[in-house]
Motif scaffolding. Structure first.
Motif, PDB file in Angstrom:
ATOM      1  N   VAL A  82       0.805  -1.375  -0.004  1.00 48.04           N
ATOM      2  CA  VAL A  82       0.047  -0.130  -0.045  1.00 48.04           C
ATOM      3  C   VAL A  82       0.787   1.342  -0.056  1.00 48.04           C
ATOM      4  O   VAL A  82       1.555   1.448   1.004  1.00 48.04           O
ATOM      5  CB  VAL A  82      -1.013   0.180   1.083  1.00 48.04           C
ATOM      6  CG1 VAL A  82      -1.946   1.145   1.327  1.00 48.04           C
ATOM      7  CG2 VAL A  82      -1.974  -1.275   1.337  1.00 48.04           C
ATOM      8  N   PRO A  83       1.071   2.087  -1.161  1.00 49.44           N
ATOM      9  CA  PRO A  83       1.756   3.236  -1.173  1.00 49.44           C
ATOM     10  C   PRO A  83       1.535   4.217  -0.417  1.00 49.44           C
ATOM     11  O   PRO A  83       2.388   5.055   0.031  1.00 49.44           O
ATOM     12  CB  PRO A  83       1.970   3.587  -2.791  1.00 49.44           C
ATOM     13  CG  PRO A  83       0.762   2.839  -3.349  1.00 49.44           C
ATOM     14  CD  PRO A  83       0.112   1.709  -2.396  1.00 49.44           C
ATOM     15  N   ASP A  84       0.158   4.647  -0.471  1.00 49.60           N
ATOM     16  CA  ASP A  84      -0.365   5.828   0.321  1.00 49.60           C
ATOM     17  C   ASP A  84      -0.254   5.781   2.000  1.00 49.60           C
ATOM     18  O   ASP A  84      -0.664   4.506   2.508  1.00 49.60           O
ATOM     19  CB  ASP A  84      -1.633   5.886  -0.064  1.00 49.60           C
ATOM     20  CG  ASP A  84      -2.202   7.447   0.929  1.00 49.60           C
ATOM     21  OD1 ASP A  84      -1.634   8.488   0.393  1.00 49.60           O
ATOM     22  OD2 ASP A  84      -2.979   7.236   1.668  1.00 49.60           O
ATOM     23  N   PRO A  85       0.580   6.341   2.680  1.00 49.55           N
ATOM     24  CA  PRO A  85       0.884   6.348   4.209  1.00 49.55           C
ATOM     25  C   PRO A  85      -0.325   6.333   5.081  1.00 49.55           C
ATOM     26  O   PRO A  85      -0.490   5.534   5.810  1.00 49.55           O
ATOM     27  CB  PRO A  85       1.653   7.775   4.415  1.00 49.55           C
ATOM     28  CG  PRO A  85       2.346   8.226   3.165  1.00 49.55           C
ATOM     29  CD  PRO A  85       1.533   7.630   1.931  1.00 49.55           C
ATOM     30  N   ARG A  86      -1.272   7.152   4.665  1.00 47.39           N
ATOM     31  CA  ARG A  86      -2.833   7.023   5.303  1.00 47.39           C
ATOM     32  C   ARG A  86      -3.492   5.721   5.195  1.00 47.39           C
ATOM     33  O   ARG A  86      -3.852   5.154   6.096  1.00 47.39           O
ATOM     34  CB  ARG A  86      -3.641   8.240   4.964  1.00 47.39           C
ATOM     35  CG  ARG A  86      -4.783   8.484   5.797  1.00 47.39           C
ATOM     36  CD  ARG A  86      -5.410   9.958   5.258  1.00 47.39           C
ATOM     37  NE  ARG A  86      -6.550  10.375   6.197  1.00 47.39           N
ATOM     38  CZ  ARG A  86      -7.789   9.583   5.969  1.00 47.39           C
ATOM     39  NH1 ARG A  86      -7.899   8.597   5.040  1.00 47.39           N
ATOM     40  NH2 ARG A  86      -8.708  10.034   6.629  1.00 47.39           N
ATOM     41  N   GLU A  87      -3.371   5.372   4.064  1.00 48.56           N
ATOM     42  CA  GLU A  87      -4.085   4.014   3.771  1.00 48.56           C
ATOM     43  C   GLU A  87      -3.462   2.961   4.200  1.00 48.56           C
ATOM     44  O   GLU A  87      -3.869   1.812   4.470  1.00 48.56           O
ATOM     45  CB  GLU A  87      -4.343   3.980   2.193  1.00 48.56           C
ATOM     46  CG  GLU A  87      -5.194   4.992   1.416  1.00 48.56           C
ATOM     47  CD  GLU A  87      -6.555   4.877   2.176  1.00 48.56           C
ATOM     48  OE1 GLU A  87      -7.183   3.635   2.196  1.00 48.56           O
ATOM     49  OE2 GLU A  87      -7.185   5.770   2.301  1.00 48.56           O
ATOM     50  N   ARG A  88      -1.973   2.973   4.402  1.00 52.06           N
ATOM     51  CA  ARG A  88      -1.393   1.904   4.903  1.00 52.06           C
ATOM     52  C   ARG A  88      -1.864   1.746   6.437  1.00 52.06           C
ATOM     53  O   ARG A  88      -2.074   0.531   6.880  1.00 52.06           O
ATOM     54  CB  ARG A  88       0.385   2.251   4.950  1.00 52.06           C
ATOM     55  CG  ARG A  88       0.669   2.124   3.499  1.00 52.06           C
ATOM     56  CD  ARG A  88       2.342   2.724   3.600  1.00 52.06           C
ATOM     57  NE  ARG A  88       3.305   2.083   4.690  1.00 52.06           N
ATOM     58  CZ  ARG A  88       4.041   1.099   4.711  1.00 52.06           C
ATOM     59  NH1 ARG A  88       3.993   0.402   3.426  1.00 52.06           N
ATOM     60  NH2 ARG A  88       4.755   0.938   5.609  1.00 52.06           N
ATOM     61  N   ILE A  89      -2.082   2.810   7.314  1.00 49.26           N
ATOM     62  CA  ILE A  89      -2.547   2.521   8.546  1.00 49.26           C
ATOM     63  C   ILE A  89      -3.864   1.922   8.574  1.00 49.26           C
ATOM     64  O   ILE A  89      -4.217   0.941   9.320  1.00 49.26           O
ATOM     65  CB  ILE A  89      -2.801   4.030   9.134  1.00 49.26           C
ATOM     66  CG1 ILE A  89      -1.280   4.534   9.271  1.00 49.26           C
ATOM     67  CG2 ILE A  89      -3.261   3.789  10.451  1.00 49.26           C
ATOM     68  CD1 ILE A  89      -1.654   6.399   9.885  1.00 49.26           C
ATOM     69  N   VAL A 139       3.708  -0.148  14.651  1.00 51.55           N
ATOM     70  CA  VAL A 139       2.558   0.786  14.426  1.00 51.55           C
ATOM     71  C   VAL A 139       2.812   2.365  14.575  1.00 51.55           C
ATOM     72  O   VAL A 139       2.542   3.302  13.974  1.00 51.55           O
ATOM     73  CB  VAL A 139       1.358   0.593  15.549  1.00 51.55           C
ATOM     74  CG1 VAL A 139       0.465   1.915  15.642  1.00 51.55           C
ATOM     75  CG2 VAL A 139       0.716  -0.682  15.377  1.00 51.55           C
ATOM     76  N   ALA A 140       3.785   2.620  15.666  1.00 54.17           N
ATOM     77  CA  ALA A 140       4.461   4.097  15.626  1.00 54.17           C
ATOM     78  C   ALA A 140       5.042   4.598  14.315  1.00 54.17           C
ATOM     79  O   ALA A 140       4.808   5.457  13.980  1.00 54.17           O
ATOM     80  CB  ALA A 140       5.429   3.926  16.772  1.00 54.17           C
ATOM     81  N   GLU A 141       5.925   3.451  13.711  1.00 50.30           N
ATOM     82  CA  GLU A 141       6.590   3.900  12.538  1.00 50.30           C
ATOM     83  C   GLU A 141       5.477   4.078  11.325  1.00 50.30           C
ATOM     84  O   GLU A 141       5.772   4.903  10.648  1.00 50.30           O
ATOM     85  CB  GLU A 141       7.541   2.555  12.178  1.00 50.30           C
ATOM     86  CG  GLU A 141       8.374   2.843  10.919  1.00 50.30           C
ATOM     87  CD  GLU A 141       9.252   1.608  10.532  1.00 50.30           C
ATOM     88  OE1 GLU A 141       9.514   1.435   9.490  1.00 50.30           O
ATOM     89  OE2 GLU A 141       9.548   0.919  11.834  1.00 50.30           O
ATOM     90  N   LEU A 142       4.577   3.091  11.437  1.00 47.78           N
ATOM     91  CA  LEU A 142       3.460   3.364  10.461  1.00 47.78           C
ATOM     92  C   LEU A 142       2.664   4.528  10.382  1.00 47.78           C
ATOM     93  O   LEU A 142       2.589   5.486   9.548  1.00 47.78           O
ATOM     94  CB  LEU A 142       2.498   2.178  10.688  1.00 47.78           C
ATOM     95  CG  LEU A 142       1.318   1.894   9.546  1.00 47.78           C
ATOM     96  CD1 LEU A 142       1.831   1.654   8.343  1.00 47.78           C
ATOM     97  CD2 LEU A 142       0.549   1.054  10.197  1.00 47.78           C
TER      98      LEU A 142
END
Length: 189
Positions: A82-89, A139-142
């Motif tokens: 999943v490339p988008d950081p927000r969507e990765r969460i 999770v913190a890194e994400l």
């Protein structure tokens, strides 16, 4: 005189024993599974088992460590797609939902083991804390790339979903936690 056991055979026996132990311990609990049953199911002599793992506690710790590497590795592989950081969460909660739907899902192995042995085994308690800290760090890194202020709530949503799914058998817990994480992220945008 029997032939000496090679290092390669020891590695194979260790992995086979860990496979059996993980399956039985996760399905039925640590205390419900005796060493004789591990011997029977693994096909390894009890003497061989104790050479590889001198105590049941060392076997439990090794099983938890291996499960941790596989579990967090599987999550990381999923998130890497999943490339988008927000969507990765949010994808973390999708991964949790897939895990909850797996046949034989019985909740968090670390919480289960801690409930059984945490107060009586410092080594097991330390391994459980190590896993929980490593997941928290993951999770913190994400979350750090989006908004580090929501790290704790997102982590607690994930952990809460795991507990609810394990206790209630509710696979929708991941979806509900995902909605909560999305609302948090929307509020910080």
């Amino acid at each position: 005189m029997p032939a000496a056991i090679t290092e390669e055979q020891t590695v194979l026996d260790r992995e086979a024993l860990l496979d059996v132990a993980e399956k039985l311990f996760y399905r039925r609990g640590i205390q419900a599974v005796g060493m004789d049953e591990l011997r029977t199911v693994s096909g390894l002599p009890l003497k061989r088992i104790y050479r590889i793992f001198p105590t049941k506690e060392t076997l439990v710790v090794a099983m938890l460590r291996r499960r941790d590497r596989r579990w967090r590795g599987s999550l990381a592989t999923h998130l890497d797609q999943v490339p988008d950081p927000r969507e990765r969460i949010l994808a973390m909660f999708d991964w949790l939902g897939d895990w909850f739907a797996e046949p034989g899902f019985r909740g968090c192995a670390w919480a289960n083991v801690h409930g059984e042995l945490g107060s009586s085994s410092p080594a097991v308690a330390a391994e459980v804390r190590s896993h929980k800290q490593a997941f928290h760090d993951q999770v913190a890194e994400l979350v750090a790339t989006v908004d580090p202020r929501v790290t704790e709530p997102v982590y607690l949503l994930a952990e809460g979903a795991i507990v609810v799914a394990g206790i209630h058998g509710d696979t929708a817990a991941a979806h509900h936690a995902r909605q909560g994480a999305k609302a948090l992220l929307d509020a910080t945008s």
